[in-house]
Design a protein around this motif. Sequence first.
Motif, PDB file in Angstrom:
ATOM      1  N   GLY A  67      -9.991  32.993  36.078  1.00  7.81           N
ATOM      2  CA  GLY A  67      -9.002  33.974  36.506  1.00  7.81           C
ATOM      3  C   GLY A  67      -7.701  33.930  35.723  1.00  7.81           C
ATOM      4  O   GLY A  67      -6.788  34.696  35.993  1.00  7.81           O
ATOM      5  N   PHE A  68      -7.581  33.021  34.768  1.00  8.89           N
ATOM      6  CA  PHE A  68      -6.368  32.919  33.967  1.00  8.89           C
ATOM      7  C   PHE A  68      -6.739  32.964  32.489  1.00  8.89           C
ATOM      8  O   PHE A  68      -7.543  32.175  32.011  1.00  8.89           O
ATOM      9  CB  PHE A  68      -5.622  31.608  34.249  1.00  8.89           C
ATOM     10  N   THR A  69      -6.173  33.911  31.787  1.00  2.13           N
ATOM     11  CA  THR A  69      -6.334  34.003  30.340  1.00  2.13           C
ATOM     12  C   THR A  69      -4.952  34.109  29.719  1.00  2.13           C
ATOM     13  O   THR A  69      -4.238  35.074  29.967  1.00  2.13           O
ATOM     14  CB  THR A  69      -7.167  35.237  29.948  1.00  2.13           C
ATOM     15  N   PRO A  70      -4.533  33.100  28.955  1.00  2.00           N
ATOM     16  CA  PRO A  70      -3.204  33.172  28.347  1.00  2.00           C
ATOM     17  C   PRO A  70      -3.151  34.273  27.295  1.00  2.00           C
ATOM     18  O   PRO A  70      -4.146  34.566  26.633  1.00  2.00           O
ATOM     19  CB  PRO A  70      -3.038  31.791  27.705  1.00  2.00           C
ATOM     20  N   ASP A  71      -1.980  34.897  27.170  1.00  2.00           N
ATOM     21  CA  ASP A  71      -1.785  35.873  26.098  1.00  2.00           C
ATOM     22  C   ASP A  71      -0.386  35.724  25.530  1.00  2.00           C
ATOM     23  O   ASP A  71       0.449  35.030  26.092  1.00  2.00           O
ATOM     24  CB  ASP A  71      -2.062  37.304  26.570  1.00  2.00           C
ATOM     25  N   ASP A  72      -0.121  36.393  24.420  1.00  2.00           N
ATOM     26  CA  ASP A  72       1.141  36.191  23.713  1.00  2.00           C
ATOM     27  C   ASP A  72       2.346  36.853  24.369  1.00  2.00           C
ATOM     28  O   ASP A  72       3.458  36.718  23.882  1.00  2.00           O
ATOM     29  CB  ASP A  72       1.028  36.611  22.251  1.00  2.00           C
ATOM     30  N   THR A  84       7.649  30.741  23.167  1.00  2.00           N
ATOM     31  CA  THR A  84       6.810  31.926  23.034  1.00  2.00           C
ATOM     32  C   THR A  84       5.443  31.491  22.520  1.00  2.00           C
ATOM     33  O   THR A  84       5.326  30.544  21.742  1.00  2.00           O
ATOM     34  CB  THR A  84       7.417  32.952  22.064  1.00  2.00           C
ATOM     35  N   ILE A  85       4.410  32.185  22.945  1.00  2.00           N
ATOM     36  CA  ILE A  85       3.055  31.856  22.535  1.00  2.00           C
ATOM     37  C   ILE A  85       2.755  32.548  21.209  1.00  2.00           C
ATOM     38  O   ILE A  85       2.805  33.766  21.111  1.00  2.00           O
ATOM     39  CB  ILE A  85       2.040  32.250  23.616  1.00  2.00           C
ATOM     40  N   ASN A  86       2.472  31.745  20.173  1.00  2.00           N
ATOM     41  CA  ASN A  86       2.191  32.268  18.839  1.00  2.00           C
ATOM     42  C   ASN A  86       0.726  32.171  18.448  1.00  2.00           C
ATOM     43  O   ASN A  86       0.323  32.750  17.447  1.00  2.00           O
ATOM     44  CB  ASN A  86       3.019  31.527  17.786  1.00  2.00           C
ATOM     45  N   GLY A  87      -0.046  31.418  19.192  1.00  2.00           N
ATOM     46  CA  GLY A  87      -1.455  31.275  18.874  1.00  2.00           C
ATOM     47  C   GLY A  87      -2.217  30.722  20.057  1.00  2.00           C
ATOM     48  O   GLY A  87      -1.707  29.898  20.807  1.00  2.00           O
TER      49      GLY A  87
END
Length: 106
Positions: A67-72, A84-87
Amino acid sequence: MIGTMRQKIPFPAPPAAPVGGGGVETTYSEVLTDWCEAIPLKSSRELAEYQTIMKSGYSFKMRNREGFTPDDSMLVVYKGGEYTINGIEDVNEEQRFWRIIGMHKG
């Protein structure tokens, strides 16, 4: 691998809310707090790989959660700083781990 995940780290996401003047206001709210391993990015090769000139960054390793998908669009909050998410990489298909590269916003 799980034994090295000693930092409990929140992941806020930016839901956009309309404002009266016709614009949109972005306010971050936490979507997940989970145990992670935070490894500092030290070499210039690692920093260059993610095409950044920011000063500090971390590789955050965490288990894949249903239920959790990380995104940028999300942030990673660690030691009082926002990253901040870079990859995002799926590290191990068998054991289902994420490797998230976070670069300091400041």
